[in-house]
Scaffold this motif. Sequence first.
Motif, PDB file in Angstrom:
ATOM      1  N   SER A  73       0.808  -1.222   0.000  1.00 28.18           N
ATOM      2  CA  SER A  73       0.000   0.000   0.000  1.00 28.18           C
ATOM      3  C   SER A  73       0.837   1.266   0.000  1.00 28.18           C
ATOM      4  O   SER A  73       0.401   2.310  -0.487  1.00 28.18           O
ATOM      5  CB  SER A  73      -0.945   0.013   1.206  1.00 28.18           C
ATOM      6  N   GLY A  74       2.036   1.189   0.521  1.00 29.40           N
ATOM      7  CA  GLY A  74       2.912   2.356   0.529  1.00 29.40           C
ATOM      8  C   GLY A  74       3.252   2.850  -0.864  1.00 29.40           C
ATOM      9  O   GLY A  74       3.618   4.021  -1.043  1.00 29.40           O
TER      10      GLY A  74
ATOM     11  N   THR B 102      -2.326  12.259  -2.833  1.00 31.73           N
ATOM     12  CA  THR B 102      -2.562  11.285  -1.759  1.00 31.73           C
ATOM     13  C   THR B 102      -1.214  10.984  -1.114  1.00 31.73           C
ATOM     14  O   THR B 102      -0.588   9.956  -1.389  1.00 31.73           O
ATOM     15  CB  THR B 102      -3.221  10.004  -2.306  1.00 31.73           C
ATOM     16  N   PRO B 103      -0.731  11.883  -0.239  1.00 35.30           N
ATOM     17  CA  PRO B 103       0.635  11.752   0.289  1.00 35.30           C
ATOM     18  C   PRO B 103       0.826  10.615   1.284  1.00 35.30           C
ATOM     19  O   PRO B 103       1.963  10.212   1.544  1.00 35.30           O
ATOM     20  CB  PRO B 103       0.881  13.109   0.953  1.00 35.30           C
ATOM     21  N   ILE B 104      -0.269  10.106   1.862  1.00 36.33           N
ATOM     22  CA  ILE B 104      -0.153   9.011   2.817  1.00 36.33           C
ATOM     23  C   ILE B 104      -0.997   7.839   2.335  1.00 36.33           C
ATOM     24  O   ILE B 104      -2.218   7.956   2.153  1.00 36.33           O
ATOM     25  CB  ILE B 104      -0.625   9.430   4.228  1.00 36.33           C
ATOM     26  N   THR B 105      -0.354   6.715   2.075  1.00 36.50           N
ATOM     27  CA  THR B 105      -1.047   5.464   1.749  1.00 36.50           C
ATOM     28  C   THR B 105      -0.280   4.359   2.466  1.00 36.50           C
ATOM     29  O   THR B 105       0.873   4.110   2.152  1.00 36.50           O
ATOM     30  CB  THR B 105      -1.060   5.191   0.229  1.00 36.50           C
ATOM     31  N   LYS B 106      -0.899   3.730   3.434  1.00 37.55           N
ATOM     32  CA  LYS B 106      -0.159   2.724   4.204  1.00 37.55           C
ATOM     33  C   LYS B 106      -1.084   1.612   4.687  1.00 37.55           C
ATOM     34  O   LYS B 106      -2.278   1.819   4.923  1.00 37.55           O
ATOM     35  CB  LYS B 106       0.532   3.369   5.396  1.00 37.55           C
ATOM     36  N   GLU B 107      -0.514   0.440   4.834  1.00 44.62           N
ATOM     37  CA  GLU B 107      -1.240  -0.695   5.382  1.00 44.62           C
ATOM     38  C   GLU B 107      -1.310  -0.550   6.897  1.00 44.62           C
ATOM     39  O   GLU B 107      -0.314  -0.230   7.543  1.00 44.62           O
ATOM     40  CB  GLU B 107      -0.525  -1.988   5.003  1.00 44.62           C
ATOM     41  N   ILE B 108      -2.496  -0.784   7.458  1.00 43.35           N
ATOM     42  CA  ILE B 108      -2.641  -0.662   8.906  1.00 43.35           C
ATOM     43  C   ILE B 108      -3.020  -1.982   9.577  1.00 43.35           C
ATOM     44  O   ILE B 108      -2.890  -2.120  10.801  1.00 43.35           O
ATOM     45  CB  ILE B 108      -3.665   0.430   9.286  1.00 43.35           C
ATOM     46  N   GLU B 109      -3.487  -2.940   8.798  1.00 47.80           N
ATOM     47  CA  GLU B 109      -3.849  -4.248   9.383  1.00 47.80           C
ATOM     48  C   GLU B 109      -3.880  -5.283   8.266  1.00 47.80           C
ATOM     49  O   GLU B 109      -4.454  -5.043   7.209  1.00 47.80           O
ATOM     50  CB  GLU B 109      -5.227  -4.158  10.045  1.00 47.80           C
TER      51      GLU B 109
ATOM     52  N   TYR C 293      -4.689   9.276   3.021  1.00 49.25           N
ATOM     53  CA  TYR C 293      -4.961  10.679   3.362  1.00 49.25           C
ATOM     54  C   TYR C 293      -4.933  11.483   2.070  1.00 49.25           C
ATOM     55  O   TYR C 293      -3.957  11.426   1.308  1.00 49.25           O
ATOM     56  CB  TYR C 293      -3.918  11.226   4.337  1.00 49.25           C
ATOM     57  N   PHE C 294      -6.025  12.249   1.818  1.00 47.34           N
ATOM     58  CA  PHE C 294      -6.155  13.022   0.591  1.00 47.34           C
ATOM     59  C   PHE C 294      -5.876  14.502   0.859  1.00 47.34           C
ATOM     60  O   PHE C 294      -6.585  15.143   1.640  1.00 47.34           O
ATOM     61  CB  PHE C 294      -7.562  12.870   0.009  1.00 47.34           C
ATOM     62  N   ASP C 295      -4.847  15.021   0.209  1.00 49.93           N
ATOM     63  CA  ASP C 295      -4.483  16.435   0.301  1.00 49.93           C
ATOM     64  C   ASP C 295      -5.183  17.161  -0.847  1.00 49.93           C
ATOM     65  O   ASP C 295      -4.610  17.379  -1.918  1.00 49.93           O
ATOM     66  CB  ASP C 295      -2.964  16.579   0.201  1.00 49.93           C
TER      67      ASP C 295
ATOM     68  N   ASP D 289      -9.387  18.700   2.903  1.00 53.10           N
ATOM     69  CA  ASP D 289      -8.687  17.423   2.983  1.00 53.10           C
ATOM     70  C   ASP D 289      -9.612  16.367   3.589  1.00 53.10           C
ATOM     71  O   ASP D 289     -10.568  16.686   4.317  1.00 53.10           O
ATOM     72  CB  ASP D 289      -7.425  17.546   3.833  1.00 53.10           C
ATOM     73  N   SER D 290      -9.307  15.105   3.311  1.00 51.25           N
ATOM     74  CA  SER D 290     -10.131  14.013   3.839  1.00 51.25           C
ATOM     75  C   SER D 290      -9.270  12.770   3.956  1.00 51.25           C
ATOM     76  O   SER D 290      -8.106  12.753   3.557  1.00 51.25           O
ATOM     77  CB  SER D 290     -11.332  13.753   2.918  1.00 51.25           C
ATOM     78  N   ASP D 291      -9.859  11.716   4.524  1.00 53.25           N
ATOM     79  CA  ASP D 291      -9.142  10.446   4.599  1.00 53.25           C
ATOM     80  C   ASP D 291     -10.121   9.292   4.484  1.00 53.25           C
ATOM     81  O   ASP D 291     -11.340   9.495   4.370  1.00 53.25           O
ATOM     82  CB  ASP D 291      -8.302  10.354   5.876  1.00 53.25           C
TER      83      ASP D 291
END
Length: 201
Positions: A73-74, A83-90, A102-104, A111-113
């Motif tokens: 996902s990174g 979309t500066p943040i895209t990461k796996e959380i689980e 996270y959408f800039d 902004d939103s997520d």
Amino acid sequence: MMRIKYIPIVAVLLTSFHVFSQDRNWTTETAKDGKSIVKYELVKEEEGTHFYYIAQTSVNTSLEELDAYFSKSGNHKSFLERTPITKEIEKSSKNEWLSYYYFDAPWPMADSDIVIKFNRVKQENKLVFTANGVSNSYQPEDVKRMSNYKVIYEFEKVDNGTTKITYNADYIPVGSVPNFLIKTWFPEGPANIVKGIGALK
């Protein structure tokens, strides 16, 4: 960065759109590269502007390379605009996991997520990732959460050196989307997504 090699299959891309299409009032355009095809319809709803679009292209990247790249996902922030943040959380398994985006957003949007559940299905010559927005308490940023989001990424082997990439999006962004942003985003925005995936950028 891997260099992309395109093949002249515009007609094939157009005819294969029906696999993903619903009965929509599509606008169909070819991107500036002359290879990538984008179909879209925007529908005004009470929650906001509903984006429906499909982008397709073909690249000389193998199914195995795309699988390894997209499963992280990174990497998604590299092909998703703003979309500066895209990461796996689980991670539940090789075929199912949760990711955070996270959408800039550009001015004047907020902004939103979102938290997304990914499902991976592998077939002999095809790989499908389905991404659905889900309710989740993970929220490191104080922004409004996107709730209506479904995207399907399909990678299909054409031959030993070519893979067809299809990006099928169905979502409602947070807040009002100005017409000038919409007009400047199609068809190049969706086309850049599929080209970026194919480049493993």
